[in-house]
Design a protein around this motif. Structure first.
Motif, PDB file in Angstrom:
ATOM      1  N   GLU A  83       0.827  -1.196   0.000  1.00 54.28           N
ATOM      2  CA  GLU A  83       0.000   0.000   0.000  1.00 54.28           C
ATOM      3  C   GLU A  83       0.859   1.242   0.000  1.00 54.28           C
ATOM      4  OE1 GLU A  83      -0.958   0.727   4.674  1.00 54.28           O
ATOM      5  OE2 GLU A  83      -2.108  -0.869   3.696  1.00 54.28           O
ATOM      6  N   ASP A 140       0.325   5.108   1.207  1.00 54.16           N
ATOM      7  CA  ASP A 140      -0.567   6.022   1.926  1.00 54.16           C
ATOM      8  C   ASP A 140      -1.946   5.410   2.125  1.00 54.16           C
ATOM      9  OD1 ASP A 140       1.402   8.011   2.119  1.00 54.16           O
ATOM     10  OD2 ASP A 140       0.935   8.736   0.101  1.00 54.16           O
ATOM     11  N   ARG A 156      -3.435   3.171   0.284  1.00 54.58           N
ATOM     12  CA  ARG A 156      -4.077   2.698  -0.954  1.00 54.58           C
ATOM     13  C   ARG A 156      -3.288   1.525  -1.511  1.00 54.58           C
ATOM     14  NH1 ARG A 156      -2.872   3.688  -6.203  1.00 54.58           N
ATOM     15  NH2 ARG A 156      -1.326   5.265  -5.595  1.00 54.58           N
ATOM     16  N   ILE A 173      -1.490  -0.853  -3.959  1.00 57.36           N
ATOM     17  CA  ILE A 173      -0.827  -0.610  -5.240  1.00 57.36           C
ATOM     18  C   ILE A 173      -0.283  -1.930  -5.789  1.00 57.36           C
ATOM     19  CG2 ILE A 173      -0.188   1.756  -4.653  1.00 57.36           C
ATOM     20  CD1 ILE A 173       2.610   0.762  -4.006  1.00 57.36           C
TER      21      ILE A 173
END
Length: 277
Positions: free
Chosen positions: A137, A139, A141, A143
């Motif tokens: 991730e 931040d 989110r 990825i």
């Protein structure tokens, strides 16, 4: 009849003598106070606290040293003995890129052979997703590996990795969960890291996977709900140099021990190094 001044003269002499005695006492008291102050300063500078203060402020320490050396000349004072201060492990990265911190470390195997390493640690916004050995991730989110390779393994990092003798991909797991399951998860993360790194270096560069296992050091703040993401960083190690015959695992474990801001082998449940290619 002449005035008898003998009594006045005698009183004057006594008063003058008393003044001289008082003046001498004041000077002695000043000297004594200066001696006490000097002895305190000399003793303070020989303690660890004094040494820390002196090292913490170069200008003040230098000025103090000049004053003590040039002004004080006391033959009865104890000689100043410089306290030996053990060097501390590196607390700050040798350098950093936009998304990584890079630490230069060295260690020795049990036979005294030396190895040097560059440890590349992704900054805290890049972390393994809790409970996952495939996803990372940024931040918060999720990825993809391609995005991670593009953002974290920038050109400066790629240049450093391509010049390495070998690459070590590291896998860790945070303290939550079953120890056996998290140990296996850390191993899969090491292999996943190796896959991501493969595309950033030439095929001729050997790659190994290092499974550090699950974080096991006491963490009182973590029990109160504090974040544990820092226990599972994305990390790659470039082996810069090894003396002939060096045991890589032993030298690397020694290099990583007691280093500030780096995972210490003693803080995790394993140290399993195996060749990937």
């Amino acid at each position: 009849m002449p005035l008898d001044t003998s009594g006045l003269k005698e009183q004057f002499r006594k008063t003058k003598k008393a003044r001289r005695a008082w003046s001498a006492y004041k000077w002695f008291d000043r000297i004594r106070n200066w001696q006490d102050w000097y002895n305190w300063i000399a003793t303070f500078l020989q303690t660890k606290a004094g040494a820390a203060v002196a090292l913490g402020s170069t200008v003040i320490a230098t000025t103090t040293a000049v004053v003590v050396h040039n002004t004080v000349a006391d033959p009865y004072a104890a000689p100043f003995v410089q306290t030996e201060i053990a060097p501390l492990p590196p607390a700050e990265p040798e350098r950093q890129t936009r998304t990584t911190l890079i630490f230069a470390i060295e260690g020795y195997d049990k036979s005294g052979r030396r190895g040097t390493f560059d440890v590349v640690v992704a900054k805290k916004q890049f972390l393994w997703v809790r409970g996952s050995s495939d996803n990372l991730e940024k931040d918060g989110r999720v990825i993809t590996g391609d995005e991670l390779a593009r953002d974290v393994l920038d050109q400066e990092v790629r240049d450093g990795l391509s010049n390495a003798r070998e690459i070590v991909a590291v896998g860790t797991a945070s303290q939550e969960g079953n120890p056996a399951e998290e140990m296996a998860r850390a191993g899969r993360r090491a292999l996943r890291t190796a896959e991501i790194v493969k595309g950033a270096v030439q095929d001729s560069v050997p790659i190994s996977a290092l499974n550090l296992g699950q974080y096991r050091e006491p963490c009182p703040t973590c029990a109160k709900g504090a974040a544990t993401e820092w226990q599972r960083p994305f990390m790659v190690i470039a082996v810069k140099d090894l003396e002939d015959g060096t045991d890589l695992a032993e030298a690397l474990a020694d290099a990583m021990t007691n280093k500030d801001k780096l995972p210490s082998p003693s803080s995790y449940s394993a140290f399993e190094l195996k060749k990937v290619r």
